[in-house]
Design an enzyme around this catalytic site. Structure first.
Site: not given
Ligand code: AMP
Length: 283
Positions: A35, A148, A183
């Protein structure tokens, strides 16, 4: 840094000076370096940066997954303050979905497979919430992670189809030193599961090696990944895919570019990972 809940407060701050550009990073909280890489990119490219933190109930197709989703607003706010974020928006469920809510955004063909097939209703939830976040916030740019991959492709499609007035920026996957894609769900892995979770990146790398040795065939790339996952006793394959990076159609026969992706259960934790390969270049 301001932390606000309501759409009205967001709008007031966002439009206090209409000459300033704003980057928005939509998240579900439980922040990690993945993030923060989006936040840093947004910081570098905009006058102001906003981060939304909202665990969107309508994109979860399993109640247990929603209940188990990690939440830690205090820590998230500290991390974001240290990155120079200007605004955190933490909408409530009733602000996002008042009792009479009945309008949904649905991207069709490209949500049929992959995560869309494995998690019915997931993308309808994602595109609906992201459309609402965009409408309230009206950022100049919005930042998403390649982690994602289907989500990023679907949001690009939605922005094109509905003519949202903003740029979508997709940032590379951030990994732990041993290769596990970061993640929010990784905190739920015990020590043995954490080790077993490396199988996703191992499977992608096996397919990359095959690609580098000249394999361009969709079936063979999928088989290569499947074999690696089958060899890990703690892993249960949900799906494996070798698809076109933009249309997300499965590759039948040979290809010059491919999005390799998979979802794997390690115990009860469902993990996803992916890699894009192109002839002459690896991303
Ligand atoms: P989330 O909180 O899981 O919905 O993720 C929020 C944003 O962070 C989304 O656009 C995800 O694709 C991005 N994101 C999550 N994990 C990663 C990662 N390991 N590398 C890059 N972006 C990430």
């Amino acid at each position: 840094m301001q932390v606000v809940k309501t759409a009205q407060d967001v709008r007031g701050l966002r439009w206090a000076d209409p000459t300033l550009t704003w980057g928005l990073v939509p998240t579900m909280g439980a922040l990690h370096e993945g993030h923060l890489s989006l936040v840093r990119r947004a910081r570098a490219e905009n006058d102001r940066v906003g981060v939304s933190i909202f665990v969107n109930p309508i994109q979860f197709n399993r109640q247990d997954d929603l209940d188990a989703y990690p939440r830690d607003l205090e820590r998230d706010a500290e991390l974001l303050a240290a990155e120079g974020v200007d605004l955190i928006w933490t909408p409530s469920n009733t602000e996002m979905y008042p009792p009479d809510f009945q309008t949904y955004v649905s991207v069709e063909t490209m949500t049929a497979g992959l995560e869309g097939a494995a998690r019915p209703g997931h993308f309808r939830g994602v595109t609906t919430v992201v459309a609402k976040l965009f409408n309230v916030f009206q950022p100049t740019r919005a930042y998403f992670g390649q982690k994602d991959a289907q989500q990023a492709a679907v949001i690009r499609q939605m922005v094109r189809d509905l003519a949202f007035n903003l740029d979508i920026i997709v940032c590379p996957i951030v990994r732990e030193p041993d290769g596990l894609a970061m993640s929010s769900r990784n905190v739920r892995l015990g020590p043995e599961a954490r080790q077993a979770a490396l199988v996703l990146f191992r499977a992608l790398n096996a397919a990359r090696s095959a690609w580098e040795n000249g394999c361009r065939d969709g079936d063979r790339l999928r088989d290569t990944m499947r074999a690696v996952i089958a060899a890990e006793p703690l892993a249960r394959l949900d799906y494996v895919s070798a698809a076109h990076p933009v249309t997300l159609q499965e590759i039948e026969g040979e290809t010059e570019q491919v999005l390799l992706s998979m979802a794997v259960f390690i115990g009860d934790v469902r993990l996803i990972d992916n890699m894009v390969l192109k002839t002459g270049a690896v991303e």
